[in-house]
Structure formats: C-alpha cells, structure tokens
Design an enzyme around this catalytic site. Structure first.
Site, mmCIF file in Angstrom:
data_model
loop_
_atom_site.group_PDB
_atom_site.id
_atom_site.type_symbol
_atom_site.label_atom_id
_atom_site.label_comp_id
_atom_site.label_asym_id
_atom_site.label_seq_id
_atom_site.Cartn_x
_atom_site.Cartn_y
_atom_site.Cartn_z
ATOM 1 N N ASP A 33 50.787 53.356 48.245
ATOM 2 C CA ASP A 33 50.631 52.253 49.196
ATOM 3 C C ASP A 33 50.046 52.804 50.491
ATOM 4 O OD1 ASP A 33 52.358 49.253 49.486
ATOM 5 O OD2 ASP A 33 51.334 50.125 51.217
ATOM 6 N N ILE A 60 43.738 52.556 48.036
ATOM 7 C CA ILE A 60 43.175 52.403 46.674
ATOM 8 C C ILE A 60 41.645 52.445 46.683
ATOM 9 C CG2 ILE A 60 45.146 51.170 45.649
ATOM 10 C CD1 ILE A 60 43.247 48.607 45.837
ATOM 11 N N THR A 124 45.634 36.008 41.112
ATOM 12 C CA THR A 124 46.260 34.814 41.688
ATOM 13 C C THR A 124 45.643 33.548 41.104
ATOM 14 O OG1 THR A 124 46.294 33.513 43.740
ATOM 15 C CG2 THR A 124 44.636 35.210 43.611
ATOM 16 N N ASP A 125 46.411 32.466 41.102
ATOM 17 C CA ASP A 125 45.859 31.184 40.635
ATOM 18 C C ASP A 125 44.841 30.622 41.632
ATOM 19 O OD1 ASP A 125 47.653 30.472 42.661
ATOM 20 O OD2 ASP A 125 48.287 28.629 41.649
ATOM 21 N N GLU A 126 44.773 31.236 42.837
ATOM 22 C CA GLU A 126 43.838 30.708 43.840
ATOM 23 C C GLU A 126 42.386 30.915 43.426
ATOM 24 O OE1 GLU A 126 44.963 31.320 47.917
ATOM 25 O OE2 GLU A 126 47.080 31.455 47.372
ATOM 26 N N TYR A 149 39.797 35.293 50.807
ATOM 27 C CA TYR A 149 40.842 35.978 50.029
ATOM 28 C C TYR A 149 40.635 35.714 48.538
ATOM 29 C CZ TYR A 149 45.304 36.339 47.549
ATOM 30 O OH TYR A 149 46.271 36.611 46.599
ATOM 31 N N LYS A 153 39.532 38.215 45.312
ATOM 32 C CA LYS A 153 40.367 38.411 44.113
ATOM 33 C C LYS A 153 39.591 38.014 42.855
ATOM 34 C CE LYS A 153 44.266 39.406 44.024
ATOM 35 N NZ LYS A 153 44.948 40.752 43.966
#
Ligand code: NAD
Ligand code: TYD
Length: 333
Positions: A33, A60, A124-126, A149, A153
């Site tokens: 992290d 990352i 994400t479902d977004e 965002y 993704k």
C-alpha cells in the site's frame, strides 16, 4: 499460499485481509500500500503482530512492484489499490488515471513477468454508468462510465481482459455496488453523513437526493471476492450487490433517526457534475457460479455501522484533518 493484496490499508482491502487470514490458515499475505490520504495502517491494528501478514509501502504504478513480486513469489494478486472517491476525480482526474489505470497495467506486467497464477481485479459497478428504469447491468453489459473515477476503472478492466486474451493471463474481475461498514473514509456518503451529524454539521445532499445505489455491507463484498479468487473462471467478470435501492435521502434520514438528530441538518446543495442517477446489477452469475449470497440486510448493517462510528470517534476524527477540511471546502464550495 502466498497472496499479494494491494491497497490493504484502505477500507475494503483491510476487511479482505482480515477475512482471508481468518478463513485460510495456510495463506501468507503481503499487503502493498502506498498509504495515501485514504490508507491507514491503523485499519489493520488488530493484526499488527500477525505471523502470516507482512507490509510493504509501495506504489502499484512503480518499478518496485517487479522486485516485490520476485521476492514474495505470490500465487495470486488481489488488486484493491485505487483512488476511490468520485468527487475527488471531478476535482482532479490525473491521480485516478495514474493509479487506477496505469497502476493496474503496471501490476499486470509485473504479475506476468513474475509468473503469478491468478490476478483478481477489484472493479466497480460504476463502470456500467447510470442504469435506467428497473434494469440491472449484467457482466456483459456496455461500459458507460460517467466520472473520471469510473472511466479509469473501466479502462483498467479492459486492460485486464486484454491481458487475458493476449497473454493468456488468469484474470478475474469483480464489480461490486457501493460498500459501507466500519473503517470507511469519512468522505463517502454513509460515514460523511454519520460523522457530520454527530457534530451537528450540515449534511450536504447532492441535487434532489433521489439517486439510488445498491448498498452492500463490506463483509458481504469480501466474501464474494474470496470466492472469486478461489472459484472464479479465468477471463470472467462477477457482479456483487444485494438488490436493495434506498434513495440517498432515505439513508440520510435513517442515519439521523439512529443518531437522534434533527432533519434540519439536511442541506440540498448543487448536484455533482455527471452524477449517475441509479446503479443496479444482476448478480445471478455470482450466485450460480461462485455460490455467493449476501448475509447482511441494509437496515441491520447500517445500524451496526452507525454504532461503530459512535464507538470509534478517535479513528475518524484524525482523518478529518486540515487536508480533509481543505478538500471539503473546495468540493462543497
Ligand atoms: P480506499 O480509498 O478506502 O482505499 C484505497 C487504498 O489504496 C488505500 O489504502 C490507498 O493508500 C491505496 N492506494 C492508493 N493509491 C495507491 C498506489 N498507487 N499504490 C498502492 N496503494 C495505493 O478504497 P476502497 O473503498 O477500499 O476501495 C478499494 C477498491 O474497491 C478500489 O479499487 C475501488 O475502486 C473498489 N470498489 C470500491 C467500492 C466502494 O464502495 N468503496 C465499491 C466497488 C468497488
Ligand atoms: P459516494 O459515497 O461518493 O459513492 P459513489 O459516488 O461512488 O456512488 O456517494 C453515494 C451517493 O451519495 C451518490 O449518489 C452521491 C451522494 N452524495 C451526496 O449526496 N452528498 C455527498 O456529500 C456525498 C459524498 C455523496
């Protein structure tokens, strides 16, 4: 089994590490992290001396990931690391593209070079965008992200699928609805409203407050991720949600009721640009293929969550520091 978890000091990643160590006695976990504003070592304070958990501070999106993977030799990577707040992506998209998209691509490259056998991408479902009427997005639905965002993704998801098709990488993607529960950073709807209300600070409701999300308790999501890690088919996507759709205003009123605070704290403010009206997913594939079933109702989960924030004031008070206040001022100006 060695499992590398990224973003494990964040909200969902920390719950996942706790579940993984508890449920899988043979798992050794390396938590990588960067400790951004949203990542707190304290989220895993109860596991500080755990023998099967190690920590490395790294980005990352950096070259460090190759060395980390070659030393730890993980069988699997579960990638939670992300910039996760839509409002911040409206203010500045660049960290979102960098971490969420380029970071995922960098991690895929490093995983491939290190011969990692499975890569689970926490999406994400977004990415499906706003779902009209009573429809529910299936895993093969179109990607129509509205915010920087969700665009970052969606791009990461496409990269994961491309690495599966091009390089035969064993990639699984999970797409979950909005999470809530303990240790969520107080910028997101549920903890922001709880913590503001506790201090009698106005609760900013975007637009008419009739937007709908399918709120899922973080532990139900994490159980789904563990199943996807162990049973998901390579190259497949799995949706998670519980099928409830309370509008934002109803949630806010329930929070006020649980805290014994007046509705006069509610303030309707200017709507979020590009605000998606409704998210809803079809989870039949996860139920059928993974045997996943949510266990927590939203009503019970919300009451538990309110009670956690009441008991853990020191945890969230520290997060509402001067940099949070600066963000708050800018976003809600
Ligand atoms: P969070 O913001 O609480 O935590 C993100 C973590 O990632 C933090 O610990 C942060 O320090 C770390 N991080 C950020 N940039 C990094 C980088 N470049 N390198 C390494 N670490 C970095 O987020 P969350 O709510 O726990 O979300 C976790 C994942 O789940 C994200 O990928 C998000 O897109 C996804 N997701 C979230 C929700 C939700 O409702 N919160 C719903 C569905 C999917
Ligand atoms: P949020 O928790 O930011 O999650 P997401 O945008 O990823 O769905 O917001 C959830 C819902 O609550 C969304 O419709 C926006 C709304 N919202 C407000 O009305 N006011 C706020 O201050 C915040 C943070 C969110």
């Amino acid at each position: 089994m060695n499992i590398l978890v990224t973003g494990g000091c964040g909200f969902i990643g920390s719950h996942f590490i706790r579940l993984l160590l508890a449920r899988r006695p043979s798992a050794r976990v390396l938590n990588v992290d960067l400790l951004t504003y949203a990542g707190r070592g304290g989220n895993l304070a109860d596991l500080a001396r755990h023998k099967r958990l190690r920590f490395a501070r790294a980005d990352i999106a950096s070259n460090a990931m190759r060395a980390i993977i070659s030393r730890f030799r993980p069988e699997a990577i579960v990638n939670f690391a992300a910039e996760s707040h839509v409002d911040r992506s409206v203010l500045d998209a660049s960290p979102f593209l960098r971490t969420n998209t380029l970071g995922t691509q960098n991690l895929l490259d490093a995983a491939r070079a290190g011969g990692v056998k499975r890569f689970v991408q926490i999406s994400t479902d977004e990415v499906y965008g706003s779902i009209p009427g009573k429809g529910r997005a299936r895993e093969d639905g179109a990607l129509l992200p509205s915010s920087p965002y969700s665009a970052s993704k969606a791009a990461a998801d496409l990269c994961c699928l491309a690495f599966h098709r091009t390089h035969g990488m064993n990639v699984v993607i999970t797409r979950c609805t909005n999470n809530y529960g303990p240790h969520q950073f107080p910028e997101k709807l549920v903890p922001l409203m709880i913590t503001n209300a506790m201090h009698d600070i106005p609760l900013p409701v975007y637009g008419d407050g009739q937007q709908k999300r399918d709120w899922i308790h973080v532990e139900d999501h994490c159980r789904g991720i563990l199943l996807a890690l162990e049973r998901g088919r390579a190259g497949e996507i799995y949706n998670f949600g519980i099928g409830s759709e309370p509008p934002n205003l109803l949630i806010i009123r329930e929070i006020l009721r649980l805290l014994g605070k007046p509705a006069t704290l509610i303030r309707h403010v200017k709507d979020r640009p590009g605000h998606d009206r409704r998210y809803a997913v079809d989870c039949s594939k996860s139920q059928r293929e993974l045997g996943w079933k949510p266990q927590m109702s939203f009503k019970a989960g919300l009451a538990d969550t309110v009670s956690w924030y009441r008991k853990n004031i020191a945890w969230w008070l520290r997060l509402k520091d001067s940099s949070f206040r600066a963000y708050y001022k800018k976003n809600y100006a």
